[in-house]
Scaffold this motif. Structure first.
Motif, PDB file in Angstrom:
ATOM      1  N   LYS A 101      -9.482  39.836 -18.927  1.00 20.77           N
ATOM      2  CA  LYS A 101     -11.069  40.188 -18.777  1.00 20.77           C
ATOM      3  C   LYS A 101     -11.887  38.986 -19.295  1.00 20.77           C
ATOM      4  O   LYS A 101     -12.820  38.680 -18.779  1.00 20.77           O
ATOM      5  CB  LYS A 101     -11.608  41.301 -19.893  1.00 20.77           C
ATOM      6  N   MET A 102     -11.429  38.501 -20.084  1.00 13.79           N
ATOM      7  CA  MET A 102     -12.236  37.065 -20.716  1.00 13.79           C
ATOM      8  C   MET A 102     -12.161  35.970 -19.743  1.00 13.79           C
ATOM      9  O   MET A 102     -13.046  35.549 -19.567  1.00 13.79           O
ATOM     10  CB  MET A 102     -11.603  36.479 -22.115  1.00 13.79           C
ATOM     11  N   ALA A 103     -11.096  35.862 -19.203  1.00 15.07           N
ATOM     12  CA  ALA A 103     -10.727  34.754 -18.097  1.00 15.07           C
ATOM     13  C   ALA A 103     -11.774  34.930 -17.201  1.00 15.07           C
ATOM     14  O   ALA A 103     -12.479  33.915 -16.643  1.00 15.07           O
ATOM     15  CB  ALA A 103      -9.202  34.673 -17.879  1.00 15.07           C
ATOM     16  N   ILE A 104     -11.800  36.115 -16.704  1.00 17.45           N
ATOM     17  CA  ILE A 104     -12.423  36.362 -15.587  1.00 17.45           C
ATOM     18  C   ILE A 104     -14.058  36.285 -15.798  1.00 17.45           C
ATOM     19  O   ILE A 104     -15.064  35.668 -14.985  1.00 17.45           O
ATOM     20  CB  ILE A 104     -12.456  38.143 -15.072  1.00 17.45           C
ATOM     21  N   ASP A 105     -14.579  36.787 -16.918  1.00 22.16           N
ATOM     22  CA  ASP A 105     -15.875  36.367 -17.530  1.00 22.16           C
ATOM     23  C   ASP A 105     -16.284  35.031 -17.694  1.00 22.16           C
ATOM     24  O   ASP A 105     -17.367  34.664 -17.077  1.00 22.16           O
ATOM     25  CB  ASP A 105     -16.138  37.143 -18.607  1.00 22.16           C
ATOM     26  N   ALA A 106     -15.290  34.290 -18.156  1.00 19.59           N
ATOM     27  CA  ALA A 106     -15.380  32.719 -18.506  1.00 19.59           C
ATOM     28  C   ALA A 106     -15.938  32.119 -16.842  1.00 19.59           C
ATOM     29  O   ALA A 106     -16.534  31.093 -17.047  1.00 19.59           O
ATOM     30  CB  ALA A 106     -14.176  32.097 -18.799  1.00 19.59           C
ATOM     31  N   ARG A 107     -15.216  32.446 -15.811  1.00 29.44           N
ATOM     32  CA  ARG A 107     -15.441  31.948 -14.655  1.00 29.44           C
ATOM     33  C   ARG A 107     -16.886  31.412 -14.355  1.00 29.44           C
ATOM     34  O   ARG A 107     -17.272  30.548 -13.846  1.00 29.44           O
ATOM     35  CB  ARG A 107     -14.979  32.472 -13.435  1.00 29.44           C
ATOM     36  N   LYS A 108     -17.620  32.782 -14.273  1.00 27.88           N
ATOM     37  CA  LYS A 108     -19.227  32.632 -13.940  1.00 27.88           C
ATOM     38  C   LYS A 108     -19.789  31.980 -14.710  1.00 27.88           C
ATOM     39  O   LYS A 108     -20.739  30.915 -14.338  1.00 27.88           O
ATOM     40  CB  LYS A 108     -19.551  33.747 -13.949  1.00 27.88           C
ATOM     41  N   HIS A 109     -19.644  31.616 -16.120  1.00 28.93           N
ATOM     42  CA  HIS A 109     -20.332  30.984 -16.957  1.00 28.93           C
ATOM     43  C   HIS A 109     -20.102  29.257 -16.577  1.00 28.93           C
ATOM     44  O   HIS A 109     -20.862  28.485 -16.382  1.00 28.93           O
ATOM     45  CB  HIS A 109     -19.897  31.206 -18.420  1.00 28.93           C
ATOM     46  N   LEU A 110     -18.779  29.068 -16.585  1.00 29.13           N
ATOM     47  CA  LEU A 110     -18.328  27.706 -16.348  1.00 29.13           C
ATOM     48  C   LEU A 110     -18.876  27.135 -15.005  1.00 29.13           C
ATOM     49  O   LEU A 110     -19.327  25.812 -14.893  1.00 29.13           O
ATOM     50  CB  LEU A 110     -16.756  27.592 -16.393  1.00 29.13           C
ATOM     51  N   PHE A 111     -18.646  27.755 -14.043  1.00 29.10           N
ATOM     52  CA  PHE A 111     -19.114  27.313 -12.669  1.00 29.10           C
ATOM     53  C   PHE A 111     -20.743  27.101 -12.550  1.00 29.10           C
ATOM     54  O   PHE A 111     -21.367  26.278 -12.167  1.00 29.10           O
ATOM     55  CB  PHE A 111     -18.905  28.219 -11.452  1.00 29.10           C
ATOM     56  N   SER A 112     -21.413  27.989 -13.591  1.00 26.90           N
ATOM     57  CA  SER A 112     -22.770  27.949 -13.400  1.00 26.90           C
ATOM     58  C   SER A 112     -23.265  26.659 -14.156  1.00 26.90           C
ATOM     59  O   SER A 112     -24.287  25.895 -13.833  1.00 26.90           O
ATOM     60  CB  SER A 112     -23.467  29.265 -14.117  1.00 26.90           C
ATOM     61  N   TRP A 113     -22.573  26.366 -15.328  1.00 35.62           N
ATOM     62  CA  TRP A 113     -22.799  25.363 -16.097  1.00 35.62           C
ATOM     63  C   TRP A 113     -22.796  24.010 -15.455  1.00 35.62           C
ATOM     64  O   TRP A 113     -23.617  23.092 -15.363  1.00 35.62           O
ATOM     65  CB  TRP A 113     -22.321  25.293 -17.419  1.00 35.62           C
ATOM     66  N   ALA A 114     -21.575  24.061 -14.588  1.00 32.14           N
ATOM     67  CA  ALA A 114     -21.502  22.718 -14.035  1.00 32.14           C
ATOM     68  C   ALA A 114     -22.573  22.470 -12.621  1.00 32.14           C
ATOM     69  O   ALA A 114     -22.757  21.415 -12.689  1.00 32.14           O
ATOM     70  CB  ALA A 114     -19.934  22.704 -13.341  1.00 32.14           C
ATOM     71  N   GLU A 115     -22.848  23.594 -12.290  1.00 30.74           N
ATOM     72  CA  GLU A 115     -23.959  23.572 -11.159  1.00 30.74           C
ATOM     73  C   GLU A 115     -25.150  22.779 -11.691  1.00 30.74           C
ATOM     74  O   GLU A 115     -25.691  22.228 -11.217  1.00 30.74           O
ATOM     75  CB  GLU A 115     -23.968  24.791 -10.310  1.00 30.74           C
ATOM     76  N   GLN A 116     -25.528  23.779 -12.824  1.00 35.21           N
ATOM     77  CA  GLN A 116     -27.136  23.499 -13.522  1.00 35.21           C
ATOM     78  C   GLN A 116     -26.913  22.074 -13.834  1.00 35.21           C
ATOM     79  O   GLN A 116     -27.956  21.468 -13.694  1.00 35.21           O
ATOM     80  CB  GLN A 116     -27.202  24.328 -14.569  1.00 35.21           C
ATOM     81  N   GLU A 117     -25.831  21.789 -14.470  1.00 34.93           N
ATOM     82  CA  GLU A 117     -25.866  20.188 -15.047  1.00 34.93           C
ATOM     83  C   GLU A 117     -25.321  19.189 -14.346  1.00 34.93           C
ATOM     84  O   GLU A 117     -25.234  17.922 -14.602  1.00 34.93           O
ATOM     85  CB  GLU A 117     -25.067  20.297 -16.407  1.00 34.93           C
ATOM     86  N   GLY A 118     -25.020  19.650 -13.085  1.00 36.55           N
ATOM     87  CA  GLY A 118     -24.308  18.320 -12.100  1.00 36.55           C
ATOM     88  C   GLY A 118     -23.052  17.695 -12.534  1.00 36.55           C
ATOM     89  O   GLY A 118     -22.923  16.638 -12.497  1.00 36.55           O
ATOM     90  N   VAL A 119     -22.345  18.563 -13.189  1.00 32.08           N
ATOM     91  CA  VAL A 119     -20.760  18.349 -13.817  1.00 32.08           C
ATOM     92  C   VAL A 119     -19.935  18.220 -12.662  1.00 32.08           C
ATOM     93  O   VAL A 119     -19.703  19.299 -12.071  1.00 32.08           O
ATOM     94  CB  VAL A 119     -20.342  18.867 -14.896  1.00 32.08           C
ATOM     95  N   ASP A 120     -19.506  17.037 -12.299  1.00 31.28           N
ATOM     96  CA  ASP A 120     -17.983  16.815 -11.389  1.00 31.28           C
ATOM     97  C   ASP A 120     -16.834  16.804 -12.039  1.00 31.28           C
ATOM     98  O   ASP A 120     -16.583  16.032 -12.891  1.00 31.28           O
ATOM     99  CB  ASP A 120     -18.336  15.726 -10.385  1.00 31.28           C
ATOM    100  N   PHE A 121     -16.201  17.708 -11.754  1.00 36.03           N
ATOM    101  CA  PHE A 121     -14.780  17.770 -12.659  1.00 36.03           C
ATOM    102  C   PHE A 121     -13.595  18.080 -11.677  1.00 36.03           C
ATOM    103  O   PHE A 121     -12.694  18.632 -12.070  1.00 36.03           O
ATOM    104  CB  PHE A 121     -14.703  18.960 -13.728  1.00 36.03           C
ATOM    105  N   ASP A 122     -13.878  17.657 -10.329  1.00 33.00           N
ATOM    106  CA  ASP A 122     -12.617  17.754  -9.537  1.00 33.00           C
ATOM    107  C   ASP A 122     -12.154  19.189  -9.307  1.00 33.00           C
ATOM    108  O   ASP A 122     -11.055  19.777  -9.039  1.00 33.00           O
ATOM    109  CB  ASP A 122     -11.389  16.990  -9.714  1.00 33.00           C
ATOM    110  N   LEU A 123     -13.023  20.242  -9.340  1.00 34.80           N
ATOM    111  CA  LEU A 123     -12.950  21.585  -9.158  1.00 34.80           C
ATOM    112  C   LEU A 123     -12.145  21.808  -7.679  1.00 34.80           C
ATOM    113  O   LEU A 123     -12.865  21.293  -6.637  1.00 34.80           O
ATOM    114  CB  LEU A 123     -14.167  22.440  -9.292  1.00 34.80           C
TER     115      LEU A 123
END
Length: 422
Positions: free
Chosen positions: A109-131
């Motif tokens: 459950k935690m791992a699934i929840d983490a996805r949306k935050h991490l992807f959203s943060w990367a998009e908002q802040e322009g973080v390129d991390f070879d996703l």
């Protein structure tokens, strides 16, 4: 607005800093290295893997560990020199076996929840991390491992994760470059991979833009709290400085145990060493013949990720050897051999070895919540899933600090309350 000091500049500390500064708090982060993400968040396996949420507290793990105990190149290696810390950790690990199913479901459950935050943060802040959102394929070489995976899939489904069984021929369609004979596999299309170091560094820069103060190249010597104020003594070279804050969040990896003791809490984190290699794909054939889909080999306990066009990461193993950071070539060699067996057309002439110490709790769940004192908080002990869970636990600890009306979403209240044994 009250001030918060975060100890630790790895993935957990930086995500916590981001979650707090976005809520308007004054945040200072102290990191002993010159840069963020220079230890366990430097070169891990790269998987953002809800499908790897199964905790290790299972009798099958115990029996495998006994089988491997004197094999130097085995996935699990234990230094048999006795220590109270190690003995207490294993005793509590065994005591957590009855919670295997519940803890696996919670972790999923935690791992699934983490996805949306991490992807959203990367998009908002322009973080390129070879996703790379190509999914994760678990591969099994025998019927026993495949059948166990079927039982694990039921637990993952209870946590909200779908993965499907695939035949050997379907495995070849999912990842055509994979060589070898396999009994079957499980494919999780929703999983992904990325470079933890690039993400952490990028998010740290975003934190600085938002007002987080970073103190690099300073080691925390001592911490004290009276419940109202926190005193932090830091050292750089021979220079000692004393800093004062309203609150503290410990995100210090394996150092969390000692810091917790100074703050009056017991946090039985043990350093579990993991190894990785980064294969530099310097020729066109290697680039074409290295996998794009992430893999987890159940027999060898190795995971892979493709980091851009030019890098292929392979990681795994668990070594219980205290605070030992040595890179042992007899532990690296099996990783290189695995690449040569499974991807024979990939050139292994240029391989960069690495080792990191995972901060692991005996029950395999991170410690997220308050300490005994009201101004002490913890977000640490994520073990091998720090990258996968970090965005979720950062949001959880920020919710607790922010005093939101809803209760934290996944742990039973005792695990999120005052830090106790385990």
């Amino acid at each position: 607005m009250k001030s918060y000091v975060i100890i630790g500049g790895g993935i957990t500390g930086v995500t916590t800093a981001y979650a707090l500064v976005k809520r308007g708090y004054r945040v200072t982060l102290i990191e002993r290295h010159r840069y963020a993400a220079m230890e366990t968040s430097f070169a891990n396996g790269g998987q953002l893997s809800a499908s790897n949420a199964e905790v290790w507290n299972h009798w099958g793990t115990v029996f495998k560990g006994l089988k491997w105990i004197f094999k130097k190149d085995a996935p699990l290696l234990i230094n048999m020199k006795p220590s109270w810390h190690k003995a207490s950790w294993f005793a509590e690990f065994m005591a957590a076996i009855p919670n295997y199913k519940a803890n696996t479901i919670q972790t999923a459950k935690m791992a699934i929840d983490a996805r949306k935050h991490l992807f959203s943060w990367a998009e908002q802040e322009g973080v390129d991390f070879d996703l790379k959102k190509e999914g994760i394929l678990h591969i099994y070489r025998d019927q026993i491992g495949f059948r166990h995976a079927g039982e694990v899939s039921k637990l993952l489904a209870a946590g909200g994760l779908h993965r499907e069984a695939v035949t050997p021929s379907e495995m070849k369609l999912i990842e055509p470059t994979l060589s070898g004979e396999y009994y079957g596999g499980y494919y999780t299309e929703s999983d992904s991979t990325g470079d933890i170091h690039k993400f952490t560094v990028g998010l740290a820069k975003a934190c600085e833009r938002l007002g987080v103060k970073f103190i690099h190249d300073h080691e925390v010597v001592q911490v004290q709290s009276n419940g109202e104020r926190v005193q932090v003594q830091i050292k750089s070279g021979s220079q000692l400085d004393q800093l004062s804050f309203d609150n503290i969040v410990v995100c210090a990896g394996i150092a969390s145990r000692d810091l917790a003791a100074q703050l009056g809490d017991r946090l039985n984190v043990y350093p579990v060493k993991g190894y990785s290699i980064t294969v530099n794909l310097n020729d066109e054939q290697s680039q074409q013949c290295a996998p794009t889909v992430s893999l987890l080999d159940d027999e060898t306990k190795l995971v892979t990720s493709r980091l851009g066009l030019l890098r292929f990461r392979v990681a795994g193993t668990a070594e219980f050897n205290g605070e030992n950071r040595d890179i042992r070539m007899d532990r690296i060699k099996p990783l290189v051999s695995w690449v040569e067996q499974c991807f024979p057309k990939v050139n292994t002439r240029s391989v960069v070895p690495w080792a990191g110490l995972r901060p692991m709790m005996p029950n395999m769940l991170p410690r997220v919540g308050r300490g005994k004192l009201g101004n002490v908080f913890y977000n640490t002990g994520h073990g091998h899933l720090g990258w996968t869970l970090s965005a979720c636990t950062a949001e959880m600890i920020a919710d607790i600090i922010h005093g939101s009306a809803h209760q934290p979403r996944f742990f039973p209240r005792p695990s999120l309350g005052k830090v106790a044994a385990a």
